[in-house]
Design an enzyme around this catalytic site. Structure first.
Site, PDB file in Angstrom:
ATOM      1  N   TYR A  46       0.858  -1.167   0.000  1.00 53.44           N
ATOM      2  CA  TYR A  46       0.000   0.000   0.000  1.00 53.44           C
ATOM      3  C   TYR A  46       0.899   1.223   0.000  1.00 53.44           C
ATOM      4  CZ  TYR A  46      -4.211  -2.589   1.564  1.00 53.44           C
ATOM      5  OH  TYR A  46      -5.289  -3.409   1.679  1.00 53.44           O
TER       6      TYR A  46
ATOM      7  N   GLU B 171      -5.284  -1.842   8.610  1.00 51.41           N
ATOM      8  CA  GLU B 171      -5.197  -1.788  10.067  1.00 51.41           C
ATOM      9  C   GLU B 171      -4.350  -0.593  10.526  1.00 51.41           C
ATOM     10  OE1 GLU B 171      -7.005  -4.692   8.730  1.00 51.41           O
ATOM     11  OE2 GLU B 171      -4.962  -5.422   8.645  1.00 51.41           O
TER      12      GLU B 171
ATOM     13  N   ASN C 299      -9.697   0.271  -2.518  1.00 54.93           N
ATOM     14  CA  ASN C 299      -9.292  -0.919  -1.781  1.00 54.93           C
ATOM     15  C   ASN C 299     -10.518  -1.623  -1.204  1.00 54.93           C
ATOM     16  OD1 ASN C 299      -7.243  -2.608  -0.484  1.00 54.93           O
ATOM     17  ND2 ASN C 299      -8.072  -1.749   1.403  1.00 54.93           N
ATOM     18  N   GLU C 300     -10.829  -2.762  -1.742  1.00 57.11           N
ATOM     19  CA  GLU C 300     -12.008  -3.526  -1.286  1.00 57.11           C
ATOM     20  C   GLU C 300     -13.217  -2.599  -1.174  1.00 57.11           C
ATOM     21  OE1 GLU C 300     -10.684  -5.375   2.390  1.00 57.11           O
ATOM     22  OE2 GLU C 300     -10.333  -7.255   1.341  1.00 57.11           O
TER      23      GLU C 300
ATOM     24  N   GLU D 105      -5.409 -11.053  -2.015  1.00 54.87           N
ATOM     25  CA  GLU D 105      -5.044 -11.119  -0.591  1.00 54.87           C
ATOM     26  C   GLU D 105      -5.352 -12.518  -0.087  1.00 54.87           C
ATOM     27  OE1 GLU D 105      -6.763  -8.194   1.993  1.00 54.87           O
ATOM     28  OE2 GLU D 105      -5.810  -6.501   0.992  1.00 54.87           O
TER      29      GLU D 105
ATOM     30  N   TYR E 290       1.262 -10.578  12.498  1.00 53.01           N
ATOM     31  CA  TYR E 290       0.245 -11.172  11.633  1.00 53.01           C
ATOM     32  C   TYR E 290       0.351 -12.692  11.541  1.00 53.01           C
ATOM     33  CZ  TYR E 290      -3.313 -10.174   8.072  1.00 53.01           C
ATOM     34  OH  TYR E 290      -4.486 -10.035   7.379  1.00 53.01           O
TER      35      TYR E 290
END
Ligand SMILES: *[C@@H]1O[C@H](CO)[C@@H](O)[C@H](O)[C@H]1NC(C)=O
Ligand SMILES: *[C@@H]1O[C@H](CO)[C@@H](O)[C@H](O)[C@H]1NC(C)=O
Ligand SMILES: *[C@@H]1O[C@H](CO)[C@@H](O)[C@H](O)[C@H]1NC(C)=O
Ligand SMILES: *[C@@H]1O[C@H](CO)[C@@H](O)[C@H](O)[C@H]1NC(C)=O
Ligand SMILES: *[C@@H]1O[C@H](CO)[C@@H](O)[C@H](O)[C@H]1NC(C)=O
Ligand SMILES: *[C@@H]1O[C@H](CO)[C@@H](O)[C@H](O)[C@H]1NC(C)=O
Length: 630
Positions: free
Chosen positions: A83, A129, A188-189, A269, A336
């Protein structure tokens, strides 16, 4: 609904006919395109498929960018996805940052040097996030009734300025110009966002297309559900889906095919791990499931981006929060449970993924990464320096105190993050015990006559508390911004105190002081003071500890076990929030570039509790919760 679906099909088929590439024409020259006839990508005219990994440059020190990229490549990946974080690059409307830790061009050049193509996701919204999903907080104070992620012209005005800047910068690095960027994501989404403003996506696509042209492929990413793709796809951008190990691969790609009837299959993703919020168990995904699903996708010829392949850290106050039913701030760590740990070390999952990729792609001749040595710098005695409410600390760290009848938000004080102290006199002559009602976004420590009495919490939905302090005369509310929402509707997330009353009556006048806490330099010349341990009844305390490193500094982890809640700074670098009382994250990652040979300085702003030992320890193994590797 069906009419809408049909329209999309027609658009997609038209695009197929127009975009068909004459392979021999593009051979030998730089370019990236879709070969719709053969359901594949073409890189410089040659059939191409990527296995990419997400790695956000803004989550690791620049010093480590090449190391992490090389480790991606060594796993057989041939692309990296990142990103671009708007708030990092335009911290104020008239300020741009493109150097040092914000040197996106350097990162992209390193990717190319390390043999990786790039999938670039410039937003403007990125979720990730991160605080406000990467949107700059100042949008909220410039346009208080802004409607994010819509064709609201006030929002689009700022978006256009940002995108023009970033897309102009990256243009020379697009594949058509010989650079590494093969794909550029639009939004984005977007299909997950309730607004579903098609005109917004059309405007964005035009803006992207104006700069990118045919030098790279525009694409969109959405959850593999018809209703998401309906709002997320836009003509002129290749439609892809994203899903994790719990999804049915066949089914997910069938849904992609409804919107993208021809062209290569893509999972943008694929989740080998998952994010974790404060106060919940550390989220993990088993390596066997990752291996099986990756194999399944590669065996049907799909291109896949693994999100995250390397997560990194939300240093400073950059982590965001999820909303909905419960307000859930993200951890400082963005480990993650990814194939590479927060410290860039390979895990068994890394090698499992590498084994699968090796069946499909040529492997590079690179050294297999190993776990880097860590520094065991032991316990450090932390000595109190000053209370945050001390007049001197207010002068050194606070904004000028204002006196006001209405409670200002963080945004109206132009504070991106940190703390705000609200102080008032309690109405006199009332009952001995009073009831305070206040809605806090996000968390407020409540003091009566300099004594901590309770906590207001958005997460716990605590908004009414008794003030059992007879004849109390003065109230202080110290409000923490725990990170702006990064996902979902209602992202216009102002931070403040709302509807404050005592026994049903509003408080007429407040003193307000903001604490940005972006630097701890002002502590430099202060001596340590004697102070107690235990619950910090009288307000947060700055503490300082010093330690010496002999030889080359190594990565290490700061173990905050036994402390309350706060922020840690090492040699001036903000390591982020710690909160062992909530967990599951107990250690903060300390990258070696933040340390130095010789004397080092650790500073804490502890809000709630100092253990009896007054020690924090540097350890060699992270403690992030239960890591049940399978
Ligand atoms: C593809 O390009 C070649 C070389 O320029 C040309 O001879 C051929 O006719 C083209 N084919 C199509 C289908 O356009
Ligand atoms: C996965 O989806 C496909 C296509 O919808 C279906 O035929 C298959 O039964 C599903 N597999 C499982 C295990 O549910
Ligand atoms: C660890 O796992 C146990 C049992 O599953 C659970 O109760 C506990 O909350 C977990 N702790 C953390 C810190 O995740
Ligand atoms: C792989 O790299 C090593 C070290 O750079 C070199 O010695 C070796 O010849 C290379 N092997 C191949 C097959 O290229
Ligand atoms: C607010 O600030 C004024 C001026 O410094 C001070 O006199 C007053 O006591 C403060 N009020 C509270 C509630 O702290
Ligand atoms: C504050 O109270 C008003 C009036 O009762 C209400 O409409 C509003 O939603 C409340 N604000 C918050 C943040 O709950």
């Amino acid at each position: 609904m069906w009419k809408f679906l049909l329209l999309n099909l027609v658009l997609a088929l038209t695009a197929t006919a127009l975009d068909t590439i004459n392979i021999s024409e593009t051979q030998g020259s730089y370019g990236f395109a879709v070969d719709y006839q053969n359901n594949q990508f073409l890189l410089d005219g040659q059939p191409f498929r990527y296995v990419s990994g997400s790695f956000h440059y803004f989550r690791t020190p620049r010093h480590y960018w090449r190391d992490r990229l090389r480790k991606l490549r060594a796993a057989g990946l041939n692309a990296v996805s990142t990103y671009v974080e708007w708030s990092l690059h335009q911290p104020q409307p008239d300020t741009w940052m493109w150097s040092g830790e914000a040197d996106l061009m350097h990162f992209l050049n390193l990717a190319q040097e390390e043999g990786l193509m790039v999938l670039l996701r410039p937003g403007p919204y990125i979720c990730a996030e991160r605080d406000l999903g990467g949107l700059p907080y100042w949008l909220l104070n410039r346009v208080p009734d802004i409607r994010f992620r819509t064709n609201d012209q006030r929002y689009m005005g700022y978006v256009t300025v940002y995108l023009n800047e970033v897309l102009k910068k990256i243009k020379p690095l697009l594949r058509g110009q010989g650079g590494p960027i093969i794909m550029v994501q639009v939004e984005n989404e977007y299909g997950s966002y309730s607004a579903c403003d098609i005109q917004y996506m059309v405007s964005l696509q035009q803006l992207f297309s104006h700069h990118v042209g045919t030098d790279a492929l525009l694409y969109t990413t959405d959850g593999a559900l018809v209703k998401m793709l309906q709002c997320g796809v836009v003509t002129g951008a290749y439609a892809t889906v994203d899903f994790g190990v719990y999804s049915n691969v066949t089914k997910a790609f069938e849904i992609m095919r409804i919107f993208q009837p021809r062209g290569p299959l893509v999972n943008s993703e694929f989740y080998p791990g998952w994010l974790t919020h404060w106060g919940e168990p550390f989220q993990t995904v088993g390596k066997r499931a990752v291996k099986t699903k990756l194999y399944e996708m590669l065996s049907v010829g799909a291109s896949v981006n693994i999100y995250m392949f390397y997560g990194g850290t939300n240093f400073g106050f950059t982590s965001g929060a999820n909303g909905g039913e419960t307000f859930s701030p993200q951890l400082t760590s963005y480990d993650y449970d990814a194939p590479l740990t927060e410290a860039g070390d390979p895990t068994p999952k890394y090698f499992a993924i590498r084994d699968v990729i090796a069946k499909y792609l040529p492997m590079p001749n690179l050294t297999i990464p190993t776990i880097s040595p860590k520094g065991d710098y032991g316990p450090i005695l932390m000595e109190s320096i000053i209370n945050l409410f001390d007049p001197l600390a207010r002068t050194l760290f606070g904004t000028n105190q204002i006196t006001t009848t209405t409670l200002p938000t963080f945004e109206s004080l132009d504070l991106p993050y940190g703390l705000v102290l609200y102080e008032a006199y309690l109405p006199q002559g009332g009952p001995d015990s009073s009831i305070l009602h206040a809605i806090a976004t996000d968390r407020a420590l409540v003091y009566v006559d300099s004594h901590l009495v309770s906590t207001l919490s958005r997460t716990q939905k605590t908004s009414t508390i008794p003030l059992e302090q007879p004849y109390g005369s003065r109230i202080q509310l110290l409000l923490e911004n725990q990170g702006h929402l990064n996902y979902g509707s209602g992202m216009e997330d102002f931070k403040g105190l709302w509807n404050v009353t005592v026994n049903g009556s509003p408080i007429p006048q407040w003193n307000v002081t903001g604490f940005r806490l972006n630097t701890v330099k002002p502590l430099r010349n202060l001596e340590s003071t004697r102070s107690n341990h235990g619950t910090l009844n009288n307000g947060p305390v700055f503490l300082k500890g010093e330690f010496t490193i002999e030889g080359k500094p190594l990565d290490t982890f700061l173990d905050t076990t036994g402390w309350g809640k706060g922020v840690a700074y090492i040699n001036g670098h903000n390591l982020g929030r710690y909160w062992p009382l909530a967990g599951p994250q107990m250690t903060l990652y300390v990258p070696a570039p933040y340390l130095r040979r010789g004397q080092n300085e650790l500073i804490l702003l502890e809000l709630e509790f100092v253990p009896r030992t007054k020690k924090m320890t540097f350890v060699t193994v992270p403690k992030l919760g239960n890591n049940t590797e399978t």
